[in-house]
Design an enzyme around this catalytic site. Structure first.
Site, PDB file in Angstrom:
ATOM      1  N   THR A  83      -3.771   0.790  -3.362  1.00  0.00           N
ATOM      2  CA  THR A  83      -4.156   1.912  -4.131  1.00  0.00           C
ATOM      3  C   THR A  83      -4.548   1.544  -5.462  1.00  0.00           C
ATOM      4  O   THR A  83      -5.490   1.667  -6.218  1.00  0.00           O
ATOM      5  CB  THR A  83      -2.808   2.832  -4.333  1.00  0.00           C
ATOM      6  OG1 THR A  83      -2.460   3.322  -3.023  1.00  0.00           O
ATOM      7  CG2 THR A  83      -2.899   3.948  -5.295  1.00  0.00           C
ATOM      8  N   CYS A 104       1.286  19.242   7.974  1.00  0.00           N
ATOM      9  CA  CYS A 104       2.796  19.451   8.004  1.00  0.00           C
ATOM     10  C   CYS A 104       3.498  17.947   7.619  1.00  0.00           C
ATOM     11  O   CYS A 104       4.543  17.885   7.465  1.00  0.00           O
ATOM     12  CB  CYS A 104       3.485  20.173   9.109  1.00  0.00           C
ATOM     13  SG  CYS A 104       3.961  21.797   8.662  1.00  0.00           S
TER      14      CYS A 104
HETATM   15  C1  LIG Z   1      -7.902   2.985   3.594  1.00  0.00           C
HETATM   16  C2  LIG Z   1      -6.741   2.592   2.731  1.00  0.00           C
HETATM   17  N1  LIG Z   1      -7.114   2.413   1.286  1.00  0.00           N
HETATM   18  C3  LIG Z   1      -5.827   2.286   0.663  1.00  0.00           C
HETATM   19  C4  LIG Z   1      -4.543   2.587   1.034  1.00  0.00           C
HETATM   20  C5  LIG Z   1      -3.426   2.208   0.209  1.00  0.00           C
HETATM   21  O1  LIG Z   1      -2.899   1.210   0.273  1.00  0.00           O
HETATM   22  P1  LIG Z   1      -1.438   0.781  -0.430  1.00  0.00           P
HETATM   23  O2  LIG Z   1      -0.625   1.467   0.410  1.00  0.00           O
HETATM   24  O3  LIG Z   1      -1.325  -0.562  -0.377  1.00  0.00           O
HETATM   25  O4  LIG Z   1      -1.351   1.105  -1.682  1.00  0.00           O
HETATM   26  C6  LIG Z   1      -4.487   2.623   2.381  1.00  0.00           C
HETATM   27  C7  LIG Z   1      -3.101   2.491   3.152  1.00  0.00           C
HETATM   28  O5  LIG Z   1      -2.220   3.347   2.680  1.00  0.00           O
HETATM   29  C8  LIG Z   1      -5.576   2.955   3.028  1.00  0.00           C
HETATM   30  O6  LIG Z   1      -5.296   2.965   4.554  1.00  0.00           O
END
Ligand SMILES: Cc1ncc(COP(=O)(O)O)c(C=O)c1O
Ligand SMILES: Cc1ncc(COP(=O)(O)O)c(C=O)c1O
Lengths: 388, 126, 388, 126
Positions: A72, A324
């Site tokens: 993220t 949900c």
């Molecule tokens: C494609 C993708 N991008 C970003 C994330 C976010 O990663 P994180 O949970 O390490 O912040 C995820 C998983 O949740 C993901 O599958």
């Protein structure tokens, strides 16, 4: 009860080698890498080495790797950081309708700051059309962010082609490779991207650690403020144990990628065949351009969360794009963007395979699945046209 | 996430099905939101003698459907009409905040079934 | 070589209990707390419990605790999050000249967005004068951010009094308590603050995890975008192992605070007395309102980094507010704000004590220190007035 | 952070001190930046016969001071003047990027000492 975990796209267990790589940094090797003295220098050396190992696995150079707190933050840094750095160059950003919220919402947040955001559509398989990207690029476009492969339906985007279009127009290209490291080849030079996000816990590494590749010469503005860590781009004392774990996880994932791919594809196809043999169960996502561990189906006349819960009671852990499960009323934006009707979107089920998955697991799921579906369909007020 | 009671009702739902010669039928919800509930009732001497449900929806939706059928079976129509979303949720030992809208649906479906019954009997009677 | 670590303010070793609390979450307990199934629910329960334990230790309620990636992110979230949420109420923020860069630079970054930032001065001990805060609060002030105790010189601010002034004017008050948890009492209700930051690795917990207390009713805007974790305020898959470690670290730190304080104060004063017995070595920071583990001295005619290196070669790990340890040309903004001259600021040395510190350690340092100073002074072109 | 060579020169600095009857003395840096270097030289037949330094500064500052005294001892003034910051840093096995300004100082102090010597001899000679 026999427990079968088929939610590797949500998170993966930390593998033994990763855990062992972390332990010293949660016990005797505790220094702060910014410290001048021995306790700090010892750690700085190890962190630098970890950076080299991650770089090497991605075919990048160490100065191009920044450690973050996860996928993220990597997505946010890439998108908000370049947008801010290039605000005087232009204020148009392009992304796709099937991005993870970490990328999509970061892009959309820019609208409040006066940027234009184009959200490219996808076809029924969840695929972006390069012609759409070409058409969307304008004079003031500064960044394109399109994920390498989708976390819900597993569709792999033609990143090399998309990145080449952006490059041709002098526009930066970011890709979220959180789901592809270790699943398909990820080589930053081969892909031709400027920025690439990854996350530890999707590749048998720890949660709360990630990395961002930033091609040499690409300048980001800070989105966080504080110390001078990570060449002043990402402040805060480094998550040293996480970094050491991530390096091992990335290294092993990339080393084993080919082998993993070959193993998983066989199991995946067996699972797809078995599930779609049940009446009115249809595959979502691309039939070929698909992650080796991803299965996503819509089960008509049944709601996704009730399916998950029923399977869970049988010891099978899977997930769903059902509204949900997310606490909202709208089902998965990915499935909706692919043009699924509400019933199919609410009735979606994602089963993702990984290292621990065996043929027996697949057999078990396929033996349980028809009964669970039947039971819920019996409970459902929806009927197949022609039925009752 | 869910209480044991919710999981019990989800796993062993009471009164699933459709009453063939129902006196009232109510259906609420829509596919957009991912919840549809149909409740059918059999009424005798102003008392709900039998009740069955069919639900397309999440665990909470199925559990609240099941629970409401238990709560109103044998009750008078007036007593049944007084049953609110809150009652259903409480009887289930609580629901996660994001799931409260599901318990709305169950009470709404019951009300719709009673309204249908009343409409039918008025038509018959009047 | 005998190694003495006196840099506990930079980071601390992970204590055994914390490590043990983390291990299950780096091995078998790997689920994603957002998952609906058993693997996820198991973890969700544990994370909720950890939140309760942190809340209880601070006298807060669980819904008031948000987990972050560290002290830096907590400070950033508190400051940038409230500033954005209250932008229509006012655009004036007050902070102090001795804040950690994570708070100070976050405040200053707001200037680019059209906010006014008042940086309160401090006295020669590094103390903020409540009268200055009172005078600085204006119609459009929305936030005051002043740290509980300073990480370099150990000076403890009169937070209760400062927070009361802010409250009287209806202004939110944030404090950075990264250095005070476990050192002095930290009770959010007693202090009367609206927001409070803490970090794991300063209290024998892991690096890369922190928390932010946000009083019920205080609304923050998102500074990061993505999933719905941490009640939608802090997206990204939770660092579960870090959270479990943090909870144990906070709990133990608070439980043992009184005992720690009493032990450290004795050692600290012994160290201060010994160091300042060397000619032209002077204490920095407040003589009484001071963290129990902090010693900060200026060694005239000697530059700080060369002192650190010399002590390091003797096995003693300490730090400095010298510019040369930070890679900038300006020495510590904290020492400069306290009115030290350049020589004293460049020649500062910070020795911070902790759990592992013994009386023998202090004796050892005091036996090594005079020789090291003498050697560097012999090498220095600076002479005491009257000398040579 | 620092190479072994840097640490060696820091720990065992060569030619520390002040030449009592120096032919040239150069001092550069200031307290603001936290680095002050003083180099004194003894020159005979255009050759640097002896050189000593005193430095207030970080590890790199001390090591570069020490290294430059080694590099120029026995060299002619012309050779000594050619020694650049880069040479000093290289001779030390490299310096961290943030420390490069310290190696500037050492070369500058040497240049200042040579200039001082030249000024003095010009005065004597002219
Ligand atoms: C494609 C993708 N991008 C970003 C994330 C976010 O990663 P994180 O949970 O390490 O912040 C995820 C998983 O949740 C993901 O599958
Ligand atoms: C007072 C203070 N605030 C904030 C921080 C930043 O915390 P972290 O390193 O966990 O980001 C630190 C430590 O570096 C600190 O001492």
């Amino acid at each position: 009860m026999r427990r079968v975990y088929l939610d590797y796209a949500a998170t993966t267990p930390v593998r033994r080698e990763v855990f062992e790589a972390m332990v010293p940094y949660l016990t005797e090797k505790f220094g702060n890498p910014s410290s001048v003295h021995w306790f700090g220098r010892e750690i700085r050396k190890d962190v630098d080495e970890a950076r080299e190992r991650v770089a090497e696995a991605l075919n990048a150079s160490p100065q191009e790797i920044y450690f973050t707190s996860g996928g993220t933050e990597s997505d946010n840094m890439a998108i908000l950081g370049t947008a801010a750095a290039l605000r005087n160059k232009g204020r148009h950003v392009i992304t796709s309708a099937v991005e993870h919220h970490a990328a999509l919402d970061a892009c959309l947040s820019l609208e409040k700051q006066g940027y234009r955001v184009t959200v490219l559509p996808v076809d029924k398989y969840g695929m972006v059309d390069p012609a759409d990207l070409e058409a969307a690029i304008a004079e003031d476009t500064i960044l394109v962010s399109i994920m390498h492969a989708n976390n819900e339906v597993g569709t792999i985007q033609p990143i090399k082609e998309l990145a080449a279009i952006a490059r041709k127009h002098g526009v930066l290209f970011h890709t979220d490779a959180v789901q592809t490291i270790g699943a398909i080849p990820v080589d930053v030079r081969e892909l031709g991207v400027d920025l690439l996000s990854l996350s530890g816990h999707k590749i048998y590494g720890p949660k709360g650690i990630g990395a961002l590749y930033v091609r040499k010469g690409v300048r980001l503005s800070n989105i966080a403020f504080g110390g001078a860590q990570e060449r002043k781009l990402r402040p805060g004392t480094e998550n040293v144990a996480g970094i050491m774990g991530l390096a091992t996880a990335v290294e092993l994932a990339v080393a084993e990628q080919q082998e993993t791919y070959e193993k998983l594809v066989v199991l995946r196809d067996k699972l797809i065949d078995g599930l779609t043999a049940v009446p009115d169960v249809k595959l979502n996502g691309h039939p070929q351009q698909r992650l080796p561990g991803n299965v996503n189906v819509s089960v008509e006349r049944v709601e996704g969360e009730s399916l998950i819960l029923s399977l869970d009671m049988a010891g099978i852990a899977v997930s769903s794009g059902s509204a949900c499960t997310s606490g909202s009323l709208e089902p998965s934006h990915v499935l909706m963007a692919m043009g699924l009707d509400h019933q199919s979107a609410h009735g979606s089920l994602r089963l993702t395979l990984g290292k621990g998955t065996s043929a027996e697991d697949i057999d078990h799921v396929l033996s349980v699945f028809p009964g669970v579906v039947q039971r819920l369909r019996d409970m459902s007020p929806l009927r197949k046209s022609g039925e009752e | 996430m869910y209480s044991e009671k919710v999981m019990d009702h989800f796993q062993n739902p009471r009164n699933v099905g459709e009453i063939a010669d129902a006196d009232g039928v109510g259906e609420v919800g829509n596919l957009r939101c991912g919840d549809i509930m149909r409740i059918s009732i059999k009424v005798k001497d102003n008392v709900i003698e039998d009740i069955k449900f069919r639900t397309f929806g999440c665990g909470a939706a199925i559990a609240t459907s099941s629970m409401i059928t238990e709560l109103v079976k044998g009750k008078t129509l007036e007593e049944a009409e007084e049953i609110s979303n809150r009652h259903v949720a409480e009887a289930l030992g609580g629901l996660p905040p994001v799931k409260m809208h599901c318990s709305n649906l169950a009470a709404d479906a019951l009300k719709a079934a009673i309204a249908d019954y009343k409409k039918r009997t008025q038509q018959h009677g009047g």
